[in-house]
Design a protein around this motif. Sequence first.
Motif, short mmCIF file in Angstrom:
data_model
loop_
_atom_site.label_atom_id
_atom_site.label_comp_id
_atom_site.label_asym_id
_atom_site.label_seq_id
_atom_site.Cartn_x
_atom_site.Cartn_y
_atom_site.Cartn_z
N ILE A 165 -7.58 78.38 -66.36
CA ILE A 165 -7.38 77.18 -65.56
C ILE A 165 -8.21 77.25 -64.28
CG2 ILE A 165 -5.71 75.91 -64.14
CD1 ILE A 165 -3.64 76.36 -66.27
N ILE A 166 -8.90 76.16 -64.00
CA ILE A 166 -9.68 76.01 -62.76
C ILE A 166 -8.91 75.09 -61.83
CG2 ILE A 166 -11.84 75.09 -61.79
CD1 ILE A 166 -13.14 75.77 -64.54
N TYR A 167 -8.92 75.39 -60.56
CA TYR A 167 -8.23 74.55 -59.58
C TYR A 167 -8.96 74.65 -58.24
CZ TYR A 167 -6.14 78.90 -57.85
OH TYR A 167 -5.96 80.16 -57.33
N GLY A 168 -8.58 73.79 -57.27
CA GLY A 168 -9.34 73.72 -56.03
C GLY A 168 -8.51 73.79 -54.78
N ASP A 169 -7.56 74.71 -54.73
CA ASP A 169 -6.64 74.81 -53.59
C ASP A 169 -7.33 75.26 -52.30
OD1 ASP A 169 -3.91 75.05 -52.34
OD2 ASP A 169 -4.41 77.19 -52.37
N ALA A 170 -8.25 76.19 -52.40
CA ALA A 170 -8.76 76.88 -51.20
C ALA A 170 -9.64 76.02 -50.31
CB ALA A 170 -9.53 78.14 -51.61
N ALA A 171 -10.12 74.89 -50.80
CA ALA A 171 -11.02 74.06 -49.98
C ALA A 171 -10.37 73.66 -48.66
CB ALA A 171 -11.45 72.82 -50.76
N ASP A 172 -9.08 73.36 -48.68
CA ASP A 172 -8.39 72.98 -47.45
C ASP A 172 -8.46 74.07 -46.40
OD1 ASP A 172 -7.50 70.37 -47.83
OD2 ASP A 172 -5.75 71.00 -48.96
N TYR A 173 -8.34 75.31 -46.82
CA TYR A 173 -8.25 76.43 -45.87
C TYR A 173 -9.63 76.93 -45.47
CZ TYR A 173 -3.85 75.95 -48.26
OH TYR A 173 -2.71 75.42 -48.82
N VAL A 174 -10.57 76.86 -46.38
CA VAL A 174 -11.92 77.37 -46.09
C VAL A 174 -12.73 76.38 -45.25
CG1 VAL A 174 -14.12 78.05 -47.13
CG2 VAL A 174 -11.96 78.78 -48.18
N PHE A 175 -12.54 75.08 -45.52
CA PHE A 175 -13.44 74.07 -44.93
C PHE A 175 -12.76 73.12 -43.95
CE2 PHE A 175 -15.56 75.33 -48.89
CZ PHE A 175 -16.82 75.66 -48.38
N GLY A 176 -11.58 73.46 -43.46
CA GLY A 176 -10.97 72.66 -42.41
C GLY A 176 -10.31 71.38 -42.89
N GLY A 250 0.71 83.47 -67.84
CA GLY A 250 -0.20 84.17 -68.73
C GLY A 250 -1.56 83.52 -68.90
N VAL A 251 -2.05 82.87 -67.84
CA VAL A 251 -3.39 82.27 -67.91
C VAL A 251 -4.28 82.88 -66.83
CG1 VAL A 251 -2.58 80.09 -68.88
CG2 VAL A 251 -2.75 80.34 -66.40
N GLU A 252 -5.57 82.96 -67.12
CA GLU A 252 -6.54 83.34 -66.11
C GLU A 252 -6.79 82.14 -65.21
OE1 GLU A 252 -10.01 85.69 -67.34
OE2 GLU A 252 -9.18 85.58 -69.38
N TYR A 253 -7.22 82.39 -63.97
CA TYR A 253 -7.36 81.28 -63.04
C TYR A 253 -8.56 81.50 -62.13
CZ TYR A 253 -4.56 84.62 -60.30
OH TYR A 253 -4.08 85.75 -59.68
N LEU A 254 -9.14 80.37 -61.71
CA LEU A 254 -10.33 80.42 -60.86
C LEU A 254 -10.28 79.30 -59.84
CD1 LEU A 254 -13.31 81.33 -60.20
CD2 LEU A 254 -14.02 79.54 -61.82
N ASP A 255 -10.48 79.65 -58.58
CA ASP A 255 -10.69 78.69 -57.52
C ASP A 255 -12.04 79.00 -56.88
OD1 ASP A 255 -10.81 77.13 -55.26
OD2 ASP A 255 -8.73 77.48 -54.66
#
Length: 348
Positions: A165-176, A250-255
């Motif tokens: 599963i791909i998701y995009g949580d970190a953008a809020d914290y990395v890019f303001g 039980g899934v691999e994940y990528l942000d």
Amino acid sequence: MTDKLYCMSHYLAFRFIKDENINFFDGLNHTVFKPRDEKEITPVSTIDEMDRIIKDKISEFYVPNKTAILLSGGIDSAILASYLPKGTKAYTFKCIAPNAIDETAQAKKYCDIYGLDHEIIEMNWSDFEELTPEILKADGVPFHSIEVQLLKAAKHAKSQGIEKIIYGDAADYVFGGMDKILSKTWKFDEFVERYNSIEPSKVLKNSISVKEIYEPYRKSLDLIDFQAFLKDYMDIESYTSYMHAFELGGVEYLDPYSFMKMARPLNLNRVRNGEPKYMVRELFAKRYPNIETPTKIPMPRAMNQWLKEYIPTRSEFIENCAQDMTGDQKWLCWCLEQFLNMHDKGEL
């Protein structure tokens, strides 16, 4: 060591317990996300650099027919979706409750443009009742409500043969992207009051102060280095929720965003003048030139509706403490109650 008062107070204030060495009870333990090694993180100063990292990370991770994306109506996951092959499964949550936020129409627009296979995952209160005990047993601590949604998505994906599963949580914290909390230069005490999800002393008959967590970030003139605090607490709390849910499912994940940092200091003036995540917004405009940039909406959870009538009943809680709470605050109390009840019954 075990310290029930510490754990209750910290969970209600921060939505997690950062110190892995302090647990509620004997025999329980919990884990938190460990920040990536700096060698894994690439500074970016242009959207072309962001573009390259996203392409590379997705290319390394993606397996045809085994990979899906969690797609909201916002810009972070929409950008990631634009790099995926046609036919990739895209899941969007929809809470089933009166007047609940519905991101499905906006998410479908992204899918239509890039030919993704859009599917809606409906969330009911019954999902939270059903999955909460499983998560509590796995985590060893009460948790953020987002974990229920993520675990349901992981289980559903697995049933369809999806393993990644791909998701995009970190953008809020990395890019303001947290524009409300980045909206001003905070005085120390007002930031503590603003950031605590719940002030423990207003809810628990016996509590401890969590103010010591903020003290290392105190600056002169009674200010606080709130950006450093957010990196150490808000970021880790969110990453921990995703880690717990996906590992349990039980899934691999990528942000992909979590492998980046801004090469230059965040321009707070731009954020405070209506441009949160200005680099991400620029990349969104490039990937979706015919769609207006949508307003940020947190992952929807209809707690105001689902927990409207909830009243804490355990003896640890002050009577009528939930009277003026938001639904998200009530969730913290509800989840803590379920955890303590399960412990009393020997179910943890």
